[in-house]
Scaffold this motif. Structure first.
Motif, PDB file in Angstrom:
ATOM      1  N   GLY A  34       4.254 -38.098  32.954  1.00  0.00           N
ATOM      2  CA  GLY A  34       4.436 -39.259  33.828  1.00  0.00           C
ATOM      3  C   GLY A  34       5.877 -39.363  34.295  1.00  0.00           C
ATOM      4  N   GLU A  35       6.051 -39.840  35.504  1.00  0.00           N
ATOM      5  CA  GLU A  35       7.403 -39.935  36.058  1.00  0.00           C
ATOM      6  C   GLU A  35       8.227 -41.034  35.399  1.00  0.00           C
ATOM      7  N   LEU A  36       7.573 -41.928  34.661  1.00  0.00           N
ATOM      8  CA  LEU A  36       8.310 -42.978  33.947  1.00  0.00           C
ATOM      9  C   LEU A  36       8.422 -42.670  32.458  1.00  0.00           C
ATOM     10  N   SER A  37       8.071 -41.455  32.061  1.00  0.00           N
ATOM     11  CA  SER A  37       7.970 -41.168  30.631  1.00  0.00           C
ATOM     12  C   SER A  37       9.312 -40.860  29.986  1.00  0.00           C
ATOM     13  N   ALA A  38      10.383 -40.823  30.738  1.00  0.00           N
ATOM     14  CA  ALA A  38      11.706 -40.531  30.175  1.00  0.00           C
ATOM     15  C   ALA A  38      11.811 -39.103  29.658  1.00  0.00           C
ATOM     16  N   VAL A  39      10.868 -38.260  30.057  1.00  0.00           N
ATOM     17  CA  VAL A  39      11.003 -36.842  29.753  1.00  0.00           C
ATOM     18  C   VAL A  39      11.553 -36.163  31.001  1.00  0.00           C
ATOM     19  N   ASP A  40      12.562 -35.374  30.807  1.00  0.00           N
ATOM     20  CA  ASP A  40      13.101 -34.631  31.925  1.00  0.00           C
ATOM     21  C   ASP A  40      12.404 -33.274  31.978  1.00  0.00           C
ATOM     22  N   PRO A  41      11.600 -33.023  33.020  1.00  0.00           N
ATOM     23  CA  PRO A  41      10.810 -31.788  33.070  1.00  0.00           C
ATOM     24  C   PRO A  41      11.667 -30.521  32.962  1.00  0.00           C
ATOM     25  N   GLU A  42      12.817 -30.540  33.601  1.00  0.00           N
ATOM     26  CA  GLU A  42      13.650 -29.330  33.573  1.00  0.00           C
ATOM     27  C   GLU A  42      14.161 -29.051  32.169  1.00  0.00           C
ATOM     28  N   SER A  43      14.527 -30.120  31.483  1.00  0.00           N
ATOM     29  CA  SER A  43      15.023 -29.950  30.136  1.00  0.00           C
ATOM     30  C   SER A  43      13.883 -29.520  29.196  1.00  0.00           C
ATOM     31  N   LEU A  44      12.682 -30.029  29.455  1.00  0.00           N
ATOM     32  CA  LEU A  44      11.519 -29.625  28.670  1.00  0.00           C
ATOM     33  C   LEU A  44      11.250 -28.131  28.865  1.00  0.00           C
ATOM     34  N   ARG A  45      11.341 -27.707  30.103  1.00  0.00           N
ATOM     35  CA  ARG A  45      11.115 -26.298  30.419  1.00  0.00           C
ATOM     36  C   ARG A  45      12.160 -25.426  29.706  1.00  0.00           C
ATOM     37  N   PHE A  46      13.377 -25.885  29.747  1.00  0.00           N
ATOM     38  CA  PHE A  46      14.456 -25.150  29.089  1.00  0.00           C
ATOM     39  C   PHE A  46      14.186 -24.992  27.597  1.00  0.00           C
ATOM     40  N   CYS A  47      13.800 -26.098  26.973  1.00  0.00           N
ATOM     41  CA  CYS A  47      13.520 -26.058  25.534  1.00  0.00           C
ATOM     42  C   CYS A  47      12.331 -25.149  25.239  1.00  0.00           C
ATOM     43  N   PHE A  48      11.306 -25.256  26.085  1.00  0.00           N
ATOM     44  CA  PHE A  48      10.104 -24.459  25.863  1.00  0.00           C
ATOM     45  C   PHE A  48      10.447 -22.971  25.909  1.00  0.00           C
ATOM     46  N   GLU A  49      11.220 -22.598  26.915  1.00  0.00           N
ATOM     47  CA  GLU A  49      11.574 -21.185  27.037  1.00  0.00           C
ATOM     48  C   GLU A  49      12.477 -20.736  25.888  1.00  0.00           C
ATOM     49  N   ALA A  50      13.216 -21.677  25.350  1.00  0.00           N
ATOM     50  CA  ALA A  50      14.117 -21.326  24.254  1.00  0.00           C
ATOM     51  C   ALA A  50      13.374 -21.077  22.943  1.00  0.00           C
ATOM     52  N   ILE A  51      12.262 -21.760  22.720  1.00  0.00           N
ATOM     53  CA  ILE A  51      11.635 -21.619  21.393  1.00  0.00           C
ATOM     54  C   ILE A  51      10.200 -21.090  21.413  1.00  0.00           C
ATOM     55  N   ARG A  52       9.663 -20.742  22.591  1.00  0.00           N
ATOM     56  CA  ARG A  52       8.256 -20.306  22.625  1.00  0.00           C
ATOM     57  C   ARG A  52       8.077 -18.927  21.996  1.00  0.00           C
ATOM     58  N   ASP A  53       9.133 -18.091  22.048  1.00  0.00           N
ATOM     59  CA  ASP A  53       8.934 -16.712  21.616  1.00  0.00           C
ATOM     60  C   ASP A  53       8.709 -16.636  20.112  1.00  0.00           C
ATOM     61  N   GLU A  54       7.954 -15.642  19.721  1.00  0.00           N
ATOM     62  CA  GLU A  54       7.539 -15.480  18.329  1.00  0.00           C
ATOM     63  C   GLU A  54       6.670 -16.622  17.855  1.00  0.00           C
ATOM     64  N   THR A  55       6.068 -17.320  18.805  1.00  0.00           N
ATOM     65  CA  THR A  55       5.009 -18.257  18.447  1.00  0.00           C
ATOM     66  C   THR A  55       3.768 -17.777  19.190  1.00  0.00           C
ATOM     67  N   VAL A  56       2.702 -18.520  19.046  1.00  0.00           N
ATOM     68  CA  VAL A  56       1.462 -18.186  19.735  1.00  0.00           C
ATOM     69  C   VAL A  56       1.661 -18.255  21.262  1.00  0.00           C
ATOM     70  N   ALA A  57       2.741 -18.913  21.681  1.00  0.00           N
ATOM     71  CA  ALA A  57       3.018 -19.056  23.117  1.00  0.00           C
ATOM     72  C   ALA A  57       4.113 -18.111  23.596  1.00  0.00           C
ATOM     73  N   ASP A  58       4.308 -17.033  22.894  1.00  0.00           N
ATOM     74  CA  ASP A  58       5.325 -16.036  23.262  1.00  0.00           C
ATOM     75  C   ASP A  58       5.168 -15.646  24.734  1.00  0.00           C
ATOM     76  N   GLY A  59       6.168 -15.887  25.532  1.00  0.00           N
ATOM     77  CA  GLY A  59       6.144 -15.500  26.940  1.00  0.00           C
ATOM     78  C   GLY A  59       5.288 -16.373  27.842  1.00  0.00           C
ATOM     79  N   ALA A  60       4.721 -17.451  27.287  1.00  0.00           N
ATOM     80  CA  ALA A  60       3.783 -18.265  28.069  1.00  0.00           C
ATOM     81  C   ALA A  60       4.476 -18.994  29.213  1.00  0.00           C
ATOM     82  N   GLU A  61       3.698 -19.216  30.288  1.00  0.00           N
ATOM     83  CA  GLU A  61       4.200 -19.982  31.431  1.00  0.00           C
ATOM     84  C   GLU A  61       3.969 -21.471  31.173  1.00  0.00           C
ATOM     85  N   LEU A  62       4.892 -22.294  31.654  1.00  0.00           N
ATOM     86  CA  LEU A  62       4.732 -23.749  31.505  1.00  0.00           C
ATOM     87  C   LEU A  62       4.578 -24.373  32.880  1.00  0.00           C
TER      88      LEU A  62
END
Ligand SMILES: Nc1nc2c(ncn2[C@@H]2O[C@H](COP(=O)(O)OP(=O)(O)OP(=O)(O)O)[C@@H](O)[C@H]2O)c(=O)[nH]1
Ligand SMILES: [Mg+2]
Ligand SMILES: [Zn+2]
Ligand SMILES: [Zn+2]
Lengths: 113, 330
Positions: A34-62
């Motif tokens: 949600g646009e009022l959720s106080a989540v910054d999508p870009e920062s979420l994407r950054f975090c996701f790409e930083a920690i997805r590897d070596e998990t079940v989501a290794d290399g996954a697209e967000l």
């Protein structure tokens, strides 16, 4: 805010789902934010790409699907768009608004293999 | 709490000469929980553990336990790695999830809330920016109310046990939770802290969140209410600058009103801003140092506690009635 702990929460759900639904790799994750959720999508994407590897989501697209802010105006008795949490009703100018959408933070679906 | 306990991102000081070995880990709950823990407790907790909760996968990550901070069983959290990767091949498919990202937190929060209600514990989550006066307010509140209520405090900060030490100096039970890099307390931390702290039945439990006007808004801890504290030195526009927090709170405490003569803080404007993001928000104007306005705060606590206890009495009475009915039939 705390995008890192949200991302950890997402990966936790993916790991649970992998075990429950018998898949081993997530190719794509679709979120509704949600646009009022106080989540910054870009920062979420950054975090996701930083920690997805070596998990079940290794290399996954967000993919992040934004959901607009909405509120119920008590005075008008109907739902109106809400660009900010503290906005007033676009129709009557009143401030008696109850948030009815736009604060979502949901994992919608996954593409898995 | 522990029924779905992930615990992957948690480190708990072990150098405490205390009940570690994860006995606090829920599997020997010492406080009166009433939810069902039906998992086996075959953890050996040398951290190759196989939790068999619904978390599913074998945890093979390293828990980097901190061994610092030996004081009083306080809890320290570090950063935990995520899970393990199991490679495999099969064709792609779609899986519907429709789950809240904070679902894991909300699950713990629901358990905490049920436990608090069951035991008549009024849990209040105090949120604010750093330095608004949360600890000062709590120390004063404890001093004024400790003859009337049993009071326990969970103190959340990134580092130090200063605040828990300040609370303990008042004679109340307190447990410090250090979140490490974390910018908020979550329901999982609070569940464990509550187990260790063992608040009495029908007591007050204050949870002082990490000083941060943003993140704690999103994390339900299972509290009865969020109380947002805003000191008048911070400016009247904070409710519209950080609306999530004011939207989530049931009451706003305007603190440090003893300083109003020296500032150009517009109280009415501040209240109007707060009501814009949350029309129903209560407002209490206090000074934690001079004591002005604190009677209103204590009355608010008293009212909240009354309704919690009324709910508890009603539940117990209906249980009792059911039991009596069974006895009559026997
Ligand atoms: N004048 C005045 N000062 C106050 C009042 N309440 C707190 N203070 C002062 O404000 C400063 C911060 O108070 P704390 O109680 O540590 O604030 P806090 O919100 O617990 O801070 P963190 O836990 O670090 O976020 C201290 O110097 C207090 O003495 C008040 O009502 N009036
Ligand atoms: Mg403090
Ligand atoms: Zn944060
Ligand atoms: Zn309107």
């Amino acid at each position: 805010m705390h995008e890192m702990s949200l991302t950890e929460g997402i990966l936790r759900v993916l790991e649970q789902q992998a075990a429950a639904q018998g898949f081993t790799r997530v190719v794509k994750v679709r979120l509704e934010i949600g646009e009022l959720s106080a989540v910054d999508p870009e920062s979420l994407r950054f975090c996701f790409e930083a920690i997805r590897d070596e998990t079940v989501a290794d290399g996954a697209e967000l993919e992040i699907i934004p959901l607009p802010g909405r509120a119920f105006c008590v005075d008008c008795g109907k739902e109106v768009p809400l660009p900010h949490r503290f906005a007033v009703c676009p129709d009557c100018g009143g401030g008696k608004l109850q948030l009815s959408g736009g604060d979502e933070m949901r994992i919608k679906d996954l593409e898995v293999e | 709490m522990c029924g779905v306990c992930g615990c992957g991102s948690e480190t708990i000081g072990e150098a405490h000469g205390h009940d570690h070995g994860h006995s606090h880990h829920g599997h020997s709950h010492s406080h009166p929980h009433d939810h069902d823990h039906d998992h086996d407790h075959d953890h050996d907790h040398d951290h190759g553990h196989d939790h068999d909760h619904d978390h599913g996968h074998p945890h093979d990550h390293d828990h980097d336990h901190h061994h610092e901070h030996a004081a009083r069983g306080d809890i320290h959290y570090g950063q935990g790695p995520a899970g393990s990767h199991v490679p495999g091949l099969s064709q792609a498919r779609m899986v519907k999830i429709e789950q809240d990202i904070l679902g894991y937190n909300n699950g713990y929060a629901a358990e905490n809330r049920a436990m608090f209600e069951e035991n008549g514990i009024l849990a209040l989550n105090l949120v604010s920016s750093p330095g608004s006066g949360k600890t000062t307010l709590l120390c004063r509140t404890i001093a004024d109310l400790k003859d009337r209520h049993s009071i326990a405090v969970i103190e959340g900060d990134q580092q130090t046990s200063n605040d828990a030490d300040r609370i303990r100096a008042t004679g109340a039970k307190a447990l410090q939770v250090n979140t490490g890099k974390g910018c908020h307390l979550d329901a999982h931390m609070v569940g464990h802290a509550t187990e260790k702290l063992e608040p009495a039945e029908d007591s007050l439990l204050f949870i002082e969140n990490v000083g941060n006007l943003v993140c704690p808004a999103a994390f339900d801890l299972g509290e009865a209410a969020k109380v947002v504290i805003l000191s008048v030195t911070e400016g009247e526009d904070k409710p519209v600058k950080y609306p999530d927090m004011f939207a989530a709170a049931e009451v706003m405490i305007l603190n440090k009103i003893d300083l109003l003569p020296y500032l150009s803080f517009d109280v009415e404007q501040c209240v109007a801003y707060a009501r814009r993001v949350n029309p129903g928000i209560g407002v209490l104007k206090v000074s934690a140092t001079s004591g002005e306005g604190l009677e209103d705060w204590y009355r608010w606590i008293g009212d909240r506690r009354q309704s919690l206890l009324a709910g508890r009495v009603a539940r117990l009475e209906s249980k009792l009635a059911a039991l009596r009915a069974r006895m009559d039939r026997a």
